[in-house]
Write a protein that holds these residues in place. Structure first.
Motif, PDB file in Angstrom:
ATOM      1  N   PRO A  42       0.837  -1.205   0.000  1.00  0.00           N
ATOM      2  CA  PRO A  42       0.000   0.000   0.000  1.00  0.00           C
ATOM      3  C   PRO A  42       0.870   1.253   0.000  1.00  0.00           C
ATOM      4  O   PRO A  42       1.930   1.283   0.626  1.00  0.00           O
ATOM      5  CB  PRO A  42      -0.790  -0.118   1.311  1.00  0.00           C
ATOM      6  CG  PRO A  42      -0.809  -1.571   1.613  1.00  0.00           C
ATOM      7  CD  PRO A  42       0.498  -2.106   1.102  1.00  0.00           C
ATOM      8  N   THR A 227      -0.779  -4.322   5.746  1.00  0.00           N
ATOM      9  CA  THR A 227      -1.980  -3.494   5.901  1.00  0.00           C
ATOM     10  C   THR A 227      -1.644  -2.015   5.811  1.00  0.00           C
ATOM     11  O   THR A 227      -0.556  -1.593   6.175  1.00  0.00           O
ATOM     12  CB  THR A 227      -2.660  -3.736   7.261  1.00  0.00           C
ATOM     13  OG1 THR A 227      -1.655  -3.645   8.265  1.00  0.00           O
ATOM     14  CG2 THR A 227      -3.330  -5.079   7.314  1.00  0.00           C
ATOM     15  N   SER A 228      -2.624  -1.236   5.359  1.00  0.00           N
ATOM     16  CA  SER A 228      -2.508   0.218   5.424  1.00  0.00           C
ATOM     17  C   SER A 228      -2.705   0.641   6.867  1.00  0.00           C
ATOM     18  O   SER A 228      -3.373  -0.052   7.626  1.00  0.00           O
ATOM     19  CB  SER A 228      -3.597   0.873   4.587  1.00  0.00           C
ATOM     20  OG  SER A 228      -3.348   0.692   3.227  1.00  0.00           O
ATOM     21  N   ALA A 236      -5.856   0.749   1.711  1.00  0.00           N
ATOM     22  CA  ALA A 236      -6.210  -0.295   0.751  1.00  0.00           C
ATOM     23  C   ALA A 236      -7.301  -1.159   1.359  1.00  0.00           C
ATOM     24  O   ALA A 236      -7.256  -1.494   2.540  1.00  0.00           O
ATOM     25  CB  ALA A 236      -4.981  -1.133   0.428  1.00  0.00           C
ATOM     26  N   GLY A 237      -8.308  -1.490   0.563  1.00  0.00           N
ATOM     27  CA  GLY A 237      -9.376  -2.357   1.058  1.00  0.00           C
ATOM     28  C   GLY A 237     -10.579  -1.594   1.546  1.00  0.00           C
ATOM     29  O   GLY A 237     -11.561  -2.196   1.958  1.00  0.00           O
ATOM     30  N   THR A 238     -10.536  -0.265   1.510  1.00  0.00           N
ATOM     31  CA  THR A 238     -11.715   0.494   1.916  1.00  0.00           C
ATOM     32  C   THR A 238     -12.429   1.107   0.710  1.00  0.00           C
ATOM     33  O   THR A 238     -13.502   1.649   0.836  1.00  0.00           O
ATOM     34  CB  THR A 238     -11.350   1.638   2.870  1.00  0.00           C
ATOM     35  OG1 THR A 238     -10.387   2.459   2.208  1.00  0.00           O
ATOM     36  CG2 THR A 238     -10.782   1.117   4.155  1.00  0.00           C
TER      37      THR A 238
ATOM     38  N   PHE B  13     -11.108  -8.145   1.585  1.00  0.00           N
ATOM     39  CA  PHE B  13      -9.728  -8.552   1.322  1.00  0.00           C
ATOM     40  C   PHE B  13      -9.448  -8.546  -0.186  1.00  0.00           C
ATOM     41  O   PHE B  13      -8.361  -8.132  -0.627  1.00  0.00           O
ATOM     42  CB  PHE B  13      -9.441  -9.930   1.921  1.00  0.00           C
ATOM     43  CG  PHE B  13      -7.999 -10.350   1.761  1.00  0.00           C
ATOM     44  CD1 PHE B  13      -6.981  -9.582   2.315  1.00  0.00           C
ATOM     45  CD2 PHE B  13      -7.658 -11.485   1.042  1.00  0.00           C
ATOM     46  CE1 PHE B  13      -5.647  -9.943   2.165  1.00  0.00           C
ATOM     47  CE2 PHE B  13      -6.318 -11.853   0.890  1.00  0.00           C
ATOM     48  CZ  PHE B  13      -5.321 -11.084   1.449  1.00  0.00           C
ATOM     49  N   TYR B  16      -8.853  -5.130  -1.076  1.00  0.00           N
ATOM     50  CA  TYR B  16      -7.501  -4.747  -0.652  1.00  0.00           C
ATOM     51  C   TYR B  16      -6.486  -5.157  -1.721  1.00  0.00           C
ATOM     52  O   TYR B  16      -5.647  -4.360  -2.141  1.00  0.00           O
ATOM     53  CB  TYR B  16      -7.177  -5.401   0.698  1.00  0.00           C
ATOM     54  CG  TYR B  16      -5.697  -5.441   1.028  1.00  0.00           C
ATOM     55  CD1 TYR B  16      -5.070  -4.361   1.636  1.00  0.00           C
ATOM     56  CD2 TYR B  16      -4.921  -6.557   0.706  1.00  0.00           C
ATOM     57  CE1 TYR B  16      -3.714  -4.384   1.916  1.00  0.00           C
ATOM     58  CE2 TYR B  16      -3.576  -6.595   0.984  1.00  0.00           C
ATOM     59  CZ  TYR B  16      -2.968  -5.506   1.584  1.00  0.00           C
ATOM     60  OH  TYR B  16      -1.624  -5.545   1.845  1.00  0.00           O
ATOM     61  N   LYS B  17      -6.591  -6.427  -2.164  1.00  0.00           N
ATOM     62  CA  LYS B  17      -5.647  -6.927  -3.172  1.00  0.00           C
ATOM     63  C   LYS B  17      -5.719  -6.072  -4.446  1.00  0.00           C
ATOM     64  O   LYS B  17      -4.681  -5.708  -5.027  1.00  0.00           O
ATOM     65  CB  LYS B  17      -5.976  -8.390  -3.510  1.00  0.00           C
ATOM     66  CG  LYS B  17      -5.532  -9.366  -2.432  1.00  0.00           C
ATOM     67  CD  LYS B  17      -4.130  -9.852  -2.717  1.00  0.00           C
ATOM     68  CE  LYS B  17      -3.610 -10.753  -1.608  1.00  0.00           C
ATOM     69  NZ  LYS B  17      -2.190 -10.998  -1.691  1.00  0.00           N
ATOM     70  N   ASP B  19      -6.839  -2.933  -4.701  1.00  0.00           N
ATOM     71  CA  ASP B  19      -6.338  -1.584  -4.435  1.00  0.00           C
ATOM     72  C   ASP B  19      -4.816  -1.546  -4.476  1.00  0.00           C
ATOM     73  O   ASP B  19      -4.215  -0.639  -5.046  1.00  0.00           O
ATOM     74  CB  ASP B  19      -6.810  -1.103  -3.052  1.00  0.00           C
ATOM     75  CG  ASP B  19      -8.285  -0.737  -3.060  1.00  0.00           C
ATOM     76  OD1 ASP B  19      -8.869  -0.744  -4.157  1.00  0.00           O
ATOM     77  OD2 ASP B  19      -8.826  -0.456  -1.972  1.00  0.00           O
TER      78      ASP B  19
END
Lengths: 261, 277
Positions: A42, A227-228, A236-238, B13, B16-17, B19
């Motif tokens: 990220p 994770t961000s 990332a993931g939002t 998830f 997330y991947k 992004d």
């Protein structure tokens, strides 16, 4: 066969690439390393997320200095103390290697706790990274066990008596306690059996387990990603990451050249 | 519904991947630069500590005297001399201090094994206790409170363990006449001799006696040990092999003191019937 004429520059390139291609063809290692290096993380990761690799560095320092110490250390009650004195006072830079191992242990433990704190506060142990949290907790207990077993090895008064009480405390555990004590001592008393056992546990068994767990830990980090930070507007993931950012800099890393949206 | 939650977290998830693939940065050189800087800091700190350890040691830097970071090494291990302070490395101080909170013999096992085991199980179970996807700190009040409490209690226990009172045999041996007066064994030569050995042999690193001593590891107060009338023979047997008489005792053997001295200590313990009012 019509061979193509190569310029000198191309010949040099060929010579450099040949062994790399040879290795890649047989192992796939080059592709693996490329994947590791150029995998995407990220864009908003920050300094707190360097604590894991810092912990790894501290472990590598422990492994290297420990290997050097093992060349001079003698794990028996008659010679252990004098070999520590020899390392500290006579061997070239022995004091430095021993000092780095002694203090590296503390740094390693502090970094493990800080790394764990970071993962906890970022909520990074949540789905799908639960297994990696468990591996991390096992690594923490292994690290503490390294601290306990390594403490005896200088065979001085502090080391000896702290270990006597430490082993006796293990012995208070219900059912298994007496067996653990016997196993650690290599008998009923703390003697040459104990020091050899602690040495073997300290430099073979636990480090072997730690290395295996670190490999698994890193494998899962690469597989599942980093994770961000939870507060990031572009985590990332939002979904909000798809919006273009107004300021140029996001967290640690500058926006790359490849920006869409 | 649980299955909805499972589908949702899978979706997040997957997002997330996507992004990271779309908007992420390559690990090299961006993240790797910072990892490298941090690693260099770590190696420098470790090297710095090693140098300070060595070069603040007084004299020619290889004496047994402590520098800023403590001794390079202590006196050689001697199972015969019992005047020791059983002190673990600093990162075990919090566990070490727990032992002072729980009292020997009824509850000490809670401090030695029970509590650490429970804490370890909770630590391992965290991802299964906290299954919500929420990661923002302000929306995780329980996690905030729990982490603050853990940091405070670990800090306090470590500090307490570091500053725990240690019994100095050379000072305490001066208290022997006052012990004898309070406990009423002034005329008992054996008991006086025993009291002097008791004061210097390290007993008071763990036990207390009329307010002296360190209560290390939750060991019992011995001011009124004689009131139990266990007898000289029992006391000697116990000093030689505590765990044989008192199953599971973490006290080390004092057989190294020799029979004559053990007999004196036993006489002293049996003469200690508790302070006279």
């Amino acid at each position: 066969m019509a061979t193509q004429k190569l310029t000198p520059k191309e010949q040099v390139q060929e010579a450099i690439l040949y062994p790399i291609d040879w290795l890649e063809e047989r192992s796939g290692l080059v592709g693996g390393i490329k994947y590791f290096l150029f995998r995407r993380v990220p864009g908003d990761i920050n300094w707190f997320q360097t604590l894991g690799s810092a912990t790894l560095t501290a472990f590598i320092v422990q492994a290297l200095t420990g290997s050097i110490l093992a060349m001079y250390y003698k794990p028996d009650p008659q010679n252990a103390y004098s070999s520590i004195q020899h390392i500290t006072n006579d061997v070239f830079a022995g004091w430095l290697v021993r000092g780095m191992h002694r203090w590296g242990a503390s740094v390693f433990i502090i970094l493990m706790f800080m790394h764990m704190g970071r993962v906890f506060l970022f909520g990074a142990y949540k789905y799908p990274r639960e297994l990696n949290w468990i591996i991390g907790v096992l690594l923490l207990t292994m690290g503490l066990a390294e601290g306990f077993t390594g403490y005896l090895l200088p065979w001085d008064q502090t080391a000896y008596w702290a270990t006597v009480v430490g082993i006796n405390l293990n012995g208070t555990a219900p059912f298994l306690g007496p067996f653990i004590s016997q196993f650690l001592q290599g008998g009923t008393y703390i003697d040459d059996g104990t020091i050899a056992r602690f040495y073997a546990i300290h430099m073979l068994m636990i480090p072997g387990a730690i290395i295996a767990l670190i490999v698994l830990h890193l494998y899962l980090v690469i597989r599942l990603g980093v994770t961000s930070p939870p507060w990031s507007k572009e985590a990332a993931g939002t979904g909000s990451m798809l919006k273009p950012s107004r300021n140029g800099r996001r967290g640690l890393t500058r926006p790359g050249p490849r920006r869409k949206g | 519904m649980a299955s909805e939650r499972l589908i949702e977290r899978k979706r997040v998830f997957h997002q997330y991947k996507e992004d990271v693939k779309e908007r992420g940065k390559p690990f090299y050189p961006f993240a790797m630069l910072h990892d490298t800087i941090m690693s260099l800091v770590v190696v420098s700190v470790i090297t710095g500590l090693a140098i300070v350890w060595k070069y603040t040691t007084p004299g020619d830097h290889h004496t047994i005297d402590p520098g800023w970071l403590g001794r390079l090494y202590d006196a050689p291990a001697d199972p015969g001399t019992i005047n020791f302070v059983p002190r673990p490395d600093w990162y075990f101080y919090f566990l070490f201090y727990l032992l002072r909170i729980f009292k020997w013999p009824e509850t000490v096992v809670i401090g030695t094994v029970g509590l650490p085991t429970v804490l370890l199980i909770i630590l391992l179970a965290i991802p299964f206790i906290d299954v919500r996807p929420e990661r923002r700190l302000l929306r995780r009040p329980v996690a905030i409170v729990a982490s603050i409490l853990v940091v405070i209690s670990m800090g306090v226990l470590t500090y307490k363990g570091a500053t725990a009172k240690e019994a100095l045999g050379s000072e305490i041996v001066g208290h022997v006449p006052s012990w004898a007066a309070k406990e009423g064994f002034t005329g008992n030569k054996q008991a006086i001799a025993g009291a002097k050995i008791f004061a210097v042999a390290g007993c008071l690193n763990c036990h207390t006696y009329l307010g002296d001593g360190g209560t290390n590891l939750g060991a019992p107060d011995l001011s009124a040990e004689g009131a139990k009338n266990k007898g000289i023979a029992f006391q000697i047997a116990h000093l030689k092999c505590p765990a044989c008489v008192n199953s599971g005792s973490p006290m080390p053997s004092f057989a190294g003191l020799g029979d004559a001295r053990l007999k004196q200590i036993a006489a002293f313990l049996e003469a200690s019937k508790g302070p006279k009012k």
